[in-house]
Design a protein around this motif. Sequence first.
Motif, PDB file in Angstrom:
ATOM      1  N   GLN A  73       0.837  -1.197   0.000  1.00 54.26           N
ATOM      2  CA  GLN A  73       0.000   0.000   0.000  1.00 54.26           C
ATOM      3  C   GLN A  73       0.877   1.254   0.000  1.00 54.26           C
ATOM      4  N   GLY A  92      -3.036   4.164  -2.517  1.00 55.21           N
ATOM      5  CA  GLY A  92      -2.675   3.154  -3.513  1.00 55.21           C
ATOM      6  C   GLY A  92      -2.584   1.805  -2.841  1.00 55.21           C
ATOM      7  N   SER A  93      -3.021   0.762  -3.541  1.00 60.88           N
ATOM      8  CA  SER A  93      -3.024  -0.566  -2.929  1.00 60.88           C
ATOM      9  C   SER A  93      -2.905  -1.639  -3.997  1.00 60.88           C
ATOM     10  N   THR A  94      -2.542  -2.851  -3.593  1.00 56.79           N
ATOM     11  CA  THR A  94      -2.476  -3.950  -4.552  1.00 56.79           C
ATOM     12  C   THR A  94      -3.883  -4.407  -4.937  1.00 56.79           C
ATOM     13  N   LEU A  95      -4.054  -4.719  -6.203  1.00 52.82           N
ATOM     14  CA  LEU A  95      -5.346  -5.196  -6.690  1.00 52.82           C
ATOM     15  C   LEU A  95      -5.507  -6.695  -6.482  1.00 52.82           C
ATOM     16  N   VAL A 100      -0.509  -0.896 -14.456  1.00 54.26           N
ATOM     17  CA  VAL A 100      -1.646  -0.649 -13.567  1.00 54.26           C
ATOM     18  C   VAL A 100      -1.835   0.857 -13.405  1.00 54.26           C
ATOM     19  N   GLU A 117      -2.820   4.625 -12.102  1.00 51.63           N
ATOM     20  CA  GLU A 117      -2.649   5.454 -10.909  1.00 51.63           C
ATOM     21  C   GLU A 117      -1.598   4.883  -9.949  1.00 51.63           C
ATOM     22  N   ASP A 162      -2.015   2.169  -7.850  1.00 57.36           N
ATOM     23  CA  ASP A 162      -2.247   0.790  -7.438  1.00 57.36           C
ATOM     24  C   ASP A 162      -1.178  -0.155  -7.988  1.00 57.36           C
ATOM     25  N   SER A 211      -0.179  -4.490  -8.933  1.00 57.99           N
ATOM     26  CA  SER A 211      -0.667  -5.839  -9.251  1.00 57.99           C
ATOM     27  C   SER A 211       0.551  -6.737  -9.424  1.00 57.99           C
ATOM     28  N   LYS A 246       6.115   3.666  -8.626  1.00 58.89           N
ATOM     29  CA  LYS A 246       4.812   4.024  -8.053  1.00 58.89           C
ATOM     30  C   LYS A 246       4.941   5.104  -6.981  1.00 58.89           C
TER      31      LYS A 246
END
Length: 343
Positions: free
Chosen positions: A148, A162-165, A209, A211, A213, A215, A260
């Motif tokens: 995150q 922001g976070s992992t999908l 990915v 913005e 986030d 993956s 990121k």
Amino acid sequence: MKKKLIIIGIESTCDDTAVSIINNREVLSNVIIRQKIHKKYGGVVPELASRFHDKNLYLAVNQAIFLSRIDKYEIDAVSFSLGPGLIGSLLVGASFAKSFSIGLKIPLLTVNHVQAHILVHFIQNANINNSFPKFPFLCLMISGGHTQIIKVNDFFKMEIIGSTLDDSVGDAFDKIARMLGIYYPGGPLLDRFSKSGYSKKFNFSKPNVNELDFSFSGFKSHIFQFIKKKLKKDSFFIKNNLADLCASVQRTISEILLEKIHKATIKTGIFRIVLAGGVSANNEIRRNFILFAKRNKKWEIFIPKKKYSIDNGAMIAITGLFKYKKNFFDSINVTPYTKFQKF
């Protein structure tokens, strides 16, 4: 002279039994008992983890008190991880902390495990700068369960931007390590093997990915297909290229994280960066972030010392300390949670 404020922190979210005692922001003791039994199974077995916490917690608490050179009756409050984590392990820690609180007639303080990884930076001499980050800052939370980007405005004002999908970066490291024949603990061993490798030997595709986030599911599949294809041509491909493969994987993941967080600094205008979580102990990630910060003078980087990157009781105790100062005490009826909850 500062008035003593002594907090004991109990961490039992996964397989390490960790207990620490702090006086204000100074760590008096920091005990971690590791559960080596899981190596036999190639990963953490939840039932065994909770059984060993039950066996180890009393020993860890006694050792922490002894090493801190205090009397247990000097402790002002007990803090413990309420979640997220393995439910059995959390219940053992919660039961012990509640009993400790009742027995000594001291307040109970529950702690969000993820938040504690961030606030570990406010322990005296906990990071490589030996200084406290000023608010606001961006935290890159990288661990076995979380990936995150968190905007931190205050001790208890945090916003996930922001976070992992799908999968966490720690999970990606462990799964890729297993593909390469490296078993538990996969991530740290992959890091060790990479030291003698050439990080630009292999180029892997990065996930596209939007913005802020992340993956890692597709990235893992890409590595798997790459290895499968190479093994068809050469059955000794992994054996002959192990160090280079490990180094190349680490470089790519490190670049994904760096790109990121760089995007996040531009979007928010915040250039104070904090790394947190177990994966922040990874040598390549640490090295790349430090080098990038040296080239970009706006950046101010805070990386926890390795003993504070991994799960530890000190991060639980420091979070408990800040809650104590705000009178954020908890009821004996609190229940652990397994999934991530908002701050």
